[in-house]
Structure formats: structure tokens, C-alpha cells
Design an enzyme around this catalytic site. Sequence first.
Site, short mmCIF file in Angstrom:
data_model
loop_
_atom_site.label_atom_id
_atom_site.label_comp_id
_atom_site.label_asym_id
_atom_site.label_seq_id
_atom_site.Cartn_x
_atom_site.Cartn_y
_atom_site.Cartn_z
N GLY A 94 29.22 6.09 50.87
CA GLY A 94 29.02 6.25 49.24
C GLY A 94 29.84 7.44 48.45
N ALA A 124 15.94 6.21 50.30
CA ALA A 124 16.54 7.70 49.40
C ALA A 124 17.20 9.01 49.57
CB ALA A 124 15.27 7.76 48.93
N GLY A 145 20.18 9.24 48.14
CA GLY A 145 20.32 9.69 47.24
C GLY A 145 22.19 10.25 46.82
N CYS A 180 22.60 1.57 43.26
CA CYS A 180 22.35 2.73 44.04
C CYS A 180 21.29 2.91 43.12
CB CYS A 180 22.83 3.90 44.36
SG CYS A 180 21.87 4.96 45.53
N ASN A 189 22.50 -5.37 47.74
CA ASN A 189 22.41 -4.32 47.19
C ASN A 189 20.73 -3.98 48.10
OD1 ASN A 189 21.80 -1.57 47.78
ND2 ASN A 189 23.67 -0.82 46.32
N GLY A 209 22.63 -7.90 53.10
CA GLY A 209 20.75 -8.40 53.71
C GLY A 209 20.18 -8.29 54.56
N GLY A 214 23.71 -3.75 58.10
CA GLY A 214 23.17 -2.50 58.38
C GLY A 214 22.32 -2.23 58.41
C1 LIG Z 1 20.31 4.48 54.98
C2 LIG Z 1 20.92 4.06 53.88
C3 LIG Z 1 21.41 4.52 53.40
C4 LIG Z 1 22.68 3.40 52.21
N1 LIG Z 1 23.78 4.17 52.01
C5 LIG Z 1 24.62 2.85 50.38
C6 LIG Z 1 25.18 3.69 49.86
O1 LIG Z 1 26.20 5.32 49.77
N2 LIG Z 1 26.29 2.95 49.11
C7 LIG Z 1 25.37 1.58 48.81
O2 LIG Z 1 26.60 0.79 48.52
N3 LIG Z 1 24.62 1.30 49.30
C8 LIG Z 1 24.37 1.95 50.93
N4 LIG Z 1 23.49 1.21 50.98
C9 LIG Z 1 22.93 -0.39 51.38
C10 LIG Z 1 23.54 -0.90 52.18
O3 LIG Z 1 24.91 -1.06 51.93
C11 LIG Z 1 22.50 -2.72 52.16
O4 LIG Z 1 23.41 -3.11 51.13
C12 LIG Z 1 21.91 -3.02 52.34
O5 LIG Z 1 21.13 -1.78 52.75
C13 LIG Z 1 21.39 -4.08 52.39
O6 LIG Z 1 22.20 -4.27 53.56
P1 LIG Z 1 21.18 -4.65 55.00
O7 LIG Z 1 19.94 -4.80 55.03
O8 LIG Z 1 22.10 -5.03 56.27
O9 LIG Z 1 20.52 -3.15 55.57
C14 LIG Z 1 22.25 1.84 51.91
C15 LIG Z 1 21.00 1.26 52.97
C16 LIG Z 1 20.65 1.88 53.55
C17 LIG Z 1 19.82 1.55 54.64
#
Ligand SMILES: Cc1cc2nc3c(=O)[nH]c(=O)nc-3n(C[C@H](O)[C@H](O)[C@H](O)COP(=O)(O)O)c2cc1C
Lengths: 254, 303
Positions: free
Chosen positions: B46, B70, B72, B129, B191, B242, B264
Site C-alpha cells: 500500500g 499492524a 501501519g 486499512c 481486507n 482472505g 497473502g
Molecule cells: C503483513 C500484512 C500487510 C498488509 N498490508 C496491506 C496493505 O498495505 N494494503 C492492503 O490493501 N492490504 C494489506 N494487507 C491485507 C491483505 O492484502 C489481505 O487483504 C489480507 O491479508 C487477507 O488475505 P490473506 O488471508 O490471503 O492474507 C496486509 C496483510 C498482511 C498480512
Amino acid sequence: MKAFDVRQCRILRREELVPGVFSVWVEAGELAEKAAPGQFAQIAVPGKTLRRPISICEIDKARCALRFVFQIRGEGTEILARYEEGRSWDILAPLGHGFELGDCSRKVCFVGGGIGVPPLLEAAKPFGANASAVLGFRTKAAAILLSDFERQGNRVILATDDGSAGFHGLVTGCMPEDCEAVFACGPTPMLRAVAAWAAERGVPCQISLEQRMACGVGACLGCACKLKAEDGGWRFGHVCKDGPVFRADCVLFE
Amino acid sequence: MADLHVNLAGVTLANPLIAASGTFGFGREYGELYPLSTLGGISCKGLTLRERPGNPPPRIAETPGGMLNAVGLQNPGVESFIAHELPWLRQQGTVVIANIAGNTPEEYREMAERLSETDVDMIEMNISCPNVKQGGVQFGTTCEGVTAVTSAVRRSCKKPLMVKLSPNVSDIGEMAAAAEAAGADAVSLINTLTGMRIDIRTRRPIIRNNTGGLSGPAVFPVAVRMVWQAAQRVKIPVVGLGGISTWQDAVEMLLAGAAALQIGTVLFQDPYAPVKILEGLSRFLEEEGLSSVTELTGAVRPW
Ligand SMILES: Cc1cc2nc3c(=O)[nH]c(=O)nc-3n(C[C@H](O)[C@H](O)[C@H](O)COP(=O)(O)O)c2cc1C
Ligand SMILES: Cc1cc2nc3c(=O)[nH]c(=O)nc-3n(C[C@H](O)[C@H](O)[C@H](O)COP(=O)(O)OP(=O)(O)OC[C@H]3O[C@@H](n4cnc5c(N)ncnc54)[C@H](O)[C@@H]3O)c2cc1C
Ligand code: FES
């Protein structure tokens, strides 16, 4: 060539050094060839979302083997400790930036506290008798790897918090004054004291930090640590990629 | 072999798997392990208008079947991305999605305008976020918020625009419909769900930010349900994410209504997960006698 990779590593030898602390040698193929002292591995734990970061304790390039020494601290390390010889760990390694050893004919000092001792073993090897290993433990019964450092020619200085063996007190109370570089790993208060000791004497010091990790490779930005920035301020660096070993004068202790 | 290509709001992806924002950086680290062209696309970490240092550590806590984070929004800022990351990423043979976050609709608009001048393929707006205190406004949790920020960006955005929805709402379908009505070309969801863990000895939250975003297998059934609900409300493509960890999860998410997928958290356990999920998906399509992965999208047979 990939800087790091995932590999199923067969356990060659497992031993409980003192209650709750295990030494494990694994067959690691090309991961061992790439590994350098102070780097670490991310070891997968079945049923857990996150791998567990464990430092590389020894590298045997001839046998393509890596040694890890770790303490049971929770569910993940407990599961890893149950793996018997012949079974395999799923390892992502070698990761991070290790110790920069420099000229091994210098007189240097390795300072370890508790489970911070293992990552120093491989780094101290090429220094032989030029290295003092100042190893601090809670008590005599918790002391590990003393004979391993001795066997590679290092001068071992033992310190215990309770005075049950060696020097009674903190490691900074028994570090040799004649050293030209310091390498340290252990709990944060110890690292802070060692860094201050080195700074007072103008001796370069490298320290290995810990932080909770997810990816272990620099992709998630989860493992932040505060570093001094060039402009006099600070910035967040990442333990898994910029470290785990940092120049002590670059780290901002809080 | 069955065709894995998907079309996402006019952008062709070689396969439906996209790396989820924030879990894959700008691609360089996992690019050590396999060509990034393995993936259909990459949603980058992001970005904000200016560099952000992110939150103090610890930023990570493990949870049953998942994790909290987090971070951030630590990032170098949109200009640094364009100068230092995009040129390299552009050469990797995969679709590049810029993920943006702002404090005001105007900030989002400005970033979308700037990125529209570059060769990113698509813009994903993170309006959800949970880890950024500053700014206060949670655009993603009300229809008015979604409408305001999406329409502001739409005016200046010349790239396909994907709005990433928050699961921390009572009616996800409403949010998806609001995004579509305000001009979004696609929605992605979910998210992270806001969560918390406490160390019982120190009585301190494990994460320094106190709360963090929950991701990983634990959120998967919630994500499937929300993708299913959103897909019924909108005509634009829905990107499902997710907790996807296996090829079976990928198939399930497609059946629920996803036109493409993001992964992710699974990468942290298995960096090679994209390769394995794609192999499994291909095999499944063969076994089922399907010629294209698009045949799975929304093919659930609800009772
Ligand atoms: C460490 C970490 C950092 C993330 N940073 C962002 C971000 O910067 N922008 C965003 O839209 N989502 C962010 N996410 C959310 C992921 O893109 C995703 O929506 C969420 O983790 C669910 O998918 P997953 O279960 O496959 O990880 C972050 C997730 C994690 C675990
Ligand atoms: C670079 C690095 C090198 C390390 N080297 C060693 C080593 O050589 N030997 C050794 O015994 N220990 C080492 N540790 C600490 C080791 O990673 C933790 O003790 C271990 O992760 C605890 O896992 P658990 O499941 O048993 O504990 P739990 O408390 O159940 O773990 C829960 C979560 O918190 C994380 N976590 C808990 N404590 C720590 C910690 N101190 N550091 C980082 N993450 C933590 C776990 O990884 C897991 O994600 C190292 C840590 C780092 C960051
Ligand atoms: S653990 Fe992901 S960046 Fe360090």
C-alpha cells in the site's frame, strides 16, 4: 543462484543439551553452501501459520549440514523439539544479513546471553585463540555450548547471574579490555550494556536482534526495528533483511 | 490444458492468482524463488502520498489459523515507488496493480492522478486499512464513505479502478454496490478483520498498536460468504481473497463468485504456494472437463 530457498531437511542428530534446549543437525544441501554465520532460518511448524525464526549455530559445508540450537519457548518450538532423527524439517534459509567478521587475526570478543549464545559459535570459529567467548547464563545448570567454543580454540569466560559458576554478574563485568571488535547476541538489556561498553572504548560492535516475524525475507515489513537515520533522526529497518545483525551504533534502543 | 487466463476490468491476467497487497512487497524478495510471471498479477504494498514510517513493533502476532498485523502502511511514498520500484517490476512479465491509501478523498485522487501517468496496469484503492490511526475517517465502513472516495478518485483515474472493501461492515453487498455506482471497475475483498491478542502474563496486547488485522485460513469462510454476497449485488468483477491457502480454497472462492483471486498470508508458511495452487487448479479443471477457469466463477449451486 537463489539467495535462499525452501528445503525439506532431514534431521541427522538431535540432542537435548540441558532441559528444554535442543541441538539439531540437519542435512541442508545447497542451503548449507550458501549459509554465513549470523544468518537464520525460518522453520515451518505443521498446523501453524507462521514459521519460527532460529539462528544458524554451525555450518558444516563439507557435509552440507546446518546446526540449530533452540529453546522451547511455546507451542511452536515444542513441536519442533519433538522431531526425531530421520524426520525432516521444512526450512526456508539462509536468511538475513549475518556477522561481518573482518580480519580474523584481530583480538575480538564474542558476548552471548542465554539462548543468544548459539548464533555466535560459527562466527567465532575462524578467530580461534584470538577470540574470547564471554558467555552469560542465569545459572550453571543452564550453561550450553562451552565445550564447543573451547574445542574451536576460543577462550571461554563464563558468567552467571547467580554466581553458581564463573564470574558472578553481568557479562560486561568480565569482557577483556584488549579486544578490537565485539560481536553480541542476547536479551535487549544485555545488548544495550554491551553496546555502551564498546562505545565507551571506541571498539566496533555488531549485535544480533530479534523481532516477531511473518515472511522472514523482507516482503511483509512485519519485523521492524528502530535504526538511526543519516539525517540524525530515526527510521524503521527490518530485522529479517537488514539484520538480524546490525552495527550497534546504528540501532536505537528504546 | 485448460485456459487459466482471466479478464479483469479490461486487463488480461495470465492466471487468476494475484499476490495480495502488503504480503509481497514490491516483488523483489519472492522473485528470488520463482519468476514473478508465475503470478497473474501483483498488488504492491500500500502506497501513500508521502513516505510513512509505519507502526512501532511488535507488528505481528500469530493466532489460531491465522495472524494479526499492524504494519501501519510503512511505505516509501508514491513518487519513490514510481522512480525505484515500478521500472523493475514492469519488466517481470506480470500485471502490476498499485495499491493506494489516503487520509482524505483528495489524497486518494491525487495519487490516482499521478499513477494514471505511469504504466501501472490497474489501481486498487484500500479504503479499509484498520491499522492507521491518523486521518480518522474509515471510508470503507459506510456507504457514504465508499461513495465519496470512489467518486473523487474516478474523476482523475485513467486506469481500471478496483476498490478493496473492508469486512468490518454489516452489509458487504451494500458496500460493493456503492463502489460500483460510484464508478469502480472491480471490487476486491476482503481486507483484514480487526482483531486483538493479549499476553496473559504482562497483560499487554501482543501488538504495539493494541489491535491488528486478522488474515489467514481463520478468515476464509467469512471471505467466501462475503464474496458470494457481493457477487450477487454487482455486475463488475469481484476479486476474492482472505485466507486462501490451497488449490481447493481457490476453487471454492471462484465458485462463490470471484473472477480472480489474491493470496497473502499463505506465502509466509509456504513461499511456493502460488506455484502449488496453480498446479492444483489446472489439474482440477482437467478433471472436471472444463476448458477455462472462468467457467468456475459464480458457479456455486446455492440451496
Ligand atoms: C503483513 C500484512 C500487510 C498488509 N498490508 C496491506 C496493505 O498495505 N494494503 C492492503 O490493501 N492490504 C494489506 N494487507 C491485507 C491483505 O492484502 C489481505 O487483504 C489480507 O491479508 C487477507 O488475505 P490473506 O488471508 O490471503 O492474507 C496486509 C496483510 C498482511 C498480512
Ligand atoms: C532472527 C532470530 C533468530 C532466533 N534464533 C533463535 C535461536 O537460535 N534459538 C532459540 O532458541 N530462539 C531463537 N529465536 C527466538 C525464537 O524464534 C522464538 O523463541 C520462537 O519463535 C518461539 O516460538 P514458539 O512457538 O515456541 O513460542 P510462542 O510464544 O508460542 O510463539 C508465538 C509467535 O510469536 C513468535 N515469537 C515468540 N517469541 C519470539 C522471539 N523471541 N523472537 C521472535 N519471534 C517470537 C513466534 O515465532 C510465533 O510467531 C530467534 C528469533 C529471531 C527473530
Ligand atoms: S518478517 Fe516480513 S519483513 Fe521481516
